[in-house]
Design an enzyme around this catalytic site. Structure first.
Site, PDB file in Angstrom:
ATOM      1  N   PRO A  43       1.126  -0.777  -0.147  1.00 38.31           N
ATOM      2  CA  PRO A  43       0.138  -0.029  -0.481  1.00 38.31           C
ATOM      3  C   PRO A  43       0.651   1.540  -0.149  1.00 38.31           C
ATOM      4  O   PRO A  43       2.279   1.375   0.198  1.00 38.31           O
ATOM      5  CB  PRO A  43      -0.743  -0.409   1.563  1.00 38.31           C
ATOM      6  N   PRO A  44      -0.148   2.268  -0.497  1.00 39.13           N
ATOM      7  CA  PRO A  44       0.803   3.694  -0.334  1.00 39.13           C
ATOM      8  C   PRO A  44       1.406   4.492   1.063  1.00 39.13           C
ATOM      9  O   PRO A  44       1.238   4.410   2.299  1.00 39.13           O
ATOM     10  CB  PRO A  44       0.152   4.570  -1.282  1.00 39.13           C
ATOM     11  N   GLY A  59       6.958   2.507   2.388  1.00 37.05           N
ATOM     12  CA  GLY A  59       7.975   2.513   2.617  1.00 37.05           C
ATOM     13  C   GLY A  59       9.523   1.427   1.609  1.00 37.05           C
ATOM     14  O   GLY A  59      10.147   1.330   1.199  1.00 37.05           O
ATOM     15  N   GLU A 118     -25.240   9.783  17.613  1.00 37.44           N
ATOM     16  CA  GLU A 118     -24.147   9.201  18.155  1.00 37.44           C
ATOM     17  C   GLU A 118     -24.332   8.721  19.840  1.00 37.44           C
ATOM     18  O   GLU A 118     -23.424   7.379  19.916  1.00 37.44           O
ATOM     19  CB  GLU A 118     -23.127  10.201  18.215  1.00 37.44           C
ATOM     20  N   HIS A 148     -25.287   4.620  18.277  1.00 40.00           N
ATOM     21  CA  HIS A 148     -24.480   4.480  18.153  1.00 40.00           C
ATOM     22  C   HIS A 148     -23.079   3.636  19.113  1.00 40.00           C
ATOM     23  O   HIS A 148     -23.234   2.327  18.988  1.00 40.00           O
ATOM     24  CB  HIS A 148     -23.353   4.618  17.363  1.00 40.00           C
TER      25      HIS A 148
END
Length: 666
Positions: A233-234, A237, A455, A458
């Site tokens: 993935p970007p 490193g 919220e 949740h």
């Protein structure tokens, strides 16, 4: 204090060629740019002088010689100048005694005459001082006409020469490689600067050993891999790893991007590939690193229309060159990409990029080591525990962790602190993951109340559902651009698979906000758009990819290995029938409805706790997990003095709660 040495040689340039020492006594070098500048200044001054002189020579017309004779006889002309041009034209010019009222100076005159031998005698008789002068106006006319053209040509040459220097050392350098070389003095990156990729280090260690001692492998007949493909993935490193390999092996390092090969001119990319390999052979042993190789190594089969001829020629040249050289010469090719699925299969076959090394997102130990590297130049408070931050950042790449440390340092500096504290690091983590708090976005009382109940719904389902990630905190302060509020969860560890019950609990958590709105206000809002989007996607993955449908059984539907833009799926028919598609839609709908019913049951049974938590959230705007748990168990939020024994017990048991990759449900 050490006295600086002015004769010390400057650092070696990126091209790898050592610069000569500066000789302070050497004469200055010729500079075309300086010559052009002085020529332009001289030309402008000359044009200004000609214009000024022309203005000064404006004289009143005197059409007939009798006028001139009359003025001389009256004594109106004290002195004059007799001018003879090369063309044969002759005239007399000078000034009158009469003052011009407009300028306050003597009037000027100019009259054409035919100069004879009697003219000087006649002027002396009338007391007129005179002088003879020969003039060449054609020279000045030619100069004044040519100067603008010369200035324009000089400007065009100056701009063109600068453009050519920007593109390479001249117009004939299009086919030269743009690879930048870091020699041993410049490349100071080693494995000490790389963390979180221990397995990748082990895989490339034999390449380093080969570059250091090739005979060790050659005497046994072994062949080192020609190319190494770093995939991941970007931000994990890959480029840093390539530089560290060159730094550990202490060899030159050529760095070039895949996009540097492709130009508007056909054949330039292939020429640059050949030149790059030639440079590598001249500097062997060395490493050639091609970053973002998918820009030039994309699959040659596009499926729709024709491919890009220039890119395909460049790829063909790269394939041929990799076949044509031997690793015994000491040239190792390393490439990096985060899109291995779009690469041409010929690139990844044995004999080209023999070895593929996956550099994945760092684990808990890797994140802690990365944080320690990036904390070298940051003044941290002694109370900061980097392992706690590492546990709170699963899913973060090395670049994310570097950004986290930098943001924490900026937050501490903005607050006037002497060092970076744990709250700074936690706020920086939330900022990197979910965006900055946007307190400027003011909600009215009704919207704020709806968001608080949403919220809290949740959070309540998160705490009471059978399987769910631990709660981190809930807030009604807008973050980023997408959330009016957020409920943040904290995975206890890095997870690589999830069970069906856990996924159902996640679906119920996502539905908790919409359920709370409907129960309290008797209406639903558009605030659950993101929740429904993530829930629908998760339910489709459960049915189509993970075989978790009770009706359809252990089976997957749809081939997602190929990418649509490659054109390989357009011609393929659907691998399941229309009747199966209807069953898939029905199973997805059933999963979502069951999760909605589960969330509704939990909130209806705990309606009093919903009201209590919402009231506290409206007052404080942000509640952490401990606040919510105390409200549910004690009916109030405990003070710090009441929490002190609990805090000491937590420290003794080393229980640390961490953040995770689960997106906030808003």
């Amino acid at each position: 204090m050490e006295t600086p040495n002015v004769n010390k040689a400057p650092p070696t340039p990126l091209s790898g060629e050592p610069r000569k020492k500066t000789d302070l006594n050497a004469p200055p070098k010729f500079s075309p740019r300086g010559l052009f500048l002085w020529f332009a200044v001289f030309s402008l001054m000359l044009l200004a002088y000609q214009y000024y002189k022309g203005e000064q020579q404006v004289a009143a017309p005197m059409a007939y010689n009798p006028d001139f004779v009359s003025l001389v006889e009256k004594g109106e002309i004290p002195e004059c100048e007799v001018v003879s041009e090369i063309s044969g034209n002759q005239y007399i010019q000078g000034s009158l005694k009469t003052i011009d009222p407009r300028t306050g100076k003597p009037k000027q005159f100019k009259v054409d005459v035919m100069v004879t031998d009697d003219l000087p005698k006649w002027l002396r008789e009338h007391g007129v001082k005179f002088a003879f002068r020969r003039d060449s106006p054609y020279f000045w006319q030619i100069v004044s006409s040519a100067l603008p053209v010369l200035l324009l040509l000089g400007l065009l040459w100056f701009m063109f020469s600068r453009q050519m220097k920007g593109m390479g050392q001249g117009a004939m350098s299009f086919g030269k490689s743009r690879a930048k070389m870091l020699n041993r003095d410049k490349n100071k990156v080693t494995f000490k600067d790389v963390a979180g990729v221990e397995e990748a280090k082990e895989e490339v260690q034999e390449i380093i050993d080969f570059l250091k001692d090739p005979k060790r492998f050659q005497k046994l007949g072994g062949r080192i891999p020609k190319g190494v493909m770093l995939m991941g993935p970007p931000g994990t490193g890959k480029t840093l790893m390539a530089k560290a390999i060159a730094g550990e092996a202490d060899v030159p390092f050529f760095n070039i991007s895949g996009s540097d090969f492709v130009e508007m001119f056909v054949g330039v990319g292939a020429s640059r590939v050949r030149d790059m390999f030639e440079q590598g052979k001249k500097n062997a042993p060395c490493i050639i690193f091609i970053d973002e190789i998918d820009a030039v190594g994309r699959s040659r089969f596009s499926g729709i229309g024709g491919g890009h001829d220039e890119r395909e020629q460049t790829l063909n040249a790269l394939l041929v060159e990799m076949d044509g050289f031997d690793t015994q010469e000491g040239v190792i090719i390393i490439a990096a990409t985060n899109r291995p699925d779009v690469l041409d299969p010929a690139l990844q076959r044995p004999g080209r990029f023999d070895r593929q090394i996956v550099i994945d997102l760092p684990t808990l130990e890797g994140r802690e080591a990365i944080l320690q590297i990036h904390a070298r130049g940051i003044k941290l408070s002694p109370a900061v525990e980097l392992r706690r931050i590492a546990r709170g950042t699963p899913g973060f790449s090395g670049a994310d962790l570097a950004n986290l440390m930098n943001e924490a340092a900026l937050l501490a500096a903005r607050g006037g602190k002497e060092s970076v504290t744990l709250p700074d690091l936690e706020e920086a983590r939330d900022k990197v993951r979910w965006g900055r708090e946007r307190r400027s976005r003011v909600l009215d009382e009704k919207e704020k109340k709806i968001t608080a109940y949403h919220e809290t719904g949740h959070a309540l389902v998160t705490l009471l559902v059978q399987d769910s990630e631990p709660l981190h905190k809930i807030t009604i302060i807008p973050r980023g651009t997408a959330y009016l509020g957020a409920t943040m969860q904290l995975p206890e560890k890095d997870r690589y698979m999830e069970g069906k019950n856990k996924l159902k609990g996640t679906l119920a958590t996502m539905m908790g906000g919409r359920v709370a709105e409907e129960l309290v206000f008797g209406d639903i809002t558009s605030g659950a758009r993101s929740d429904l989007k993530h829930a629908t996607r998760l339910a489709r993955l459960m049915v189509c990819d993970w075989g978790m449908s009770e009706t359809l059984g252990p089976q997957t539907f749809g081939n997602h290995e190929e990418l649509m833009f490659l054109g390989r799926e357009i011609s393929r028919s659907q691998d399941y029938s229309e009747d199966t598609a209807r069953k898939i839609d029905a199973d997805i709908s059933n999963l979502l409805r069951e999760s909605y019913a589960q969330a509704r049951e939990i909130i209806e049974k705990n309606r009093d706790k919903l009201e209590l938590i919402t009231k506290a959230l409206l007052e404080r705007e942000t509640l952490d997990a401990r606040d919510v748990e105390e409200l549910m168990s004690q009916g109030r939020i405990l003070s710090e003095s009441e929490r002190l024994p609990e805090v000491e017990a937590v420290k003794a048991d080393s229980v640390i709660v961490a953040d995770g990759p689960t997106p906030p449900v808003a």
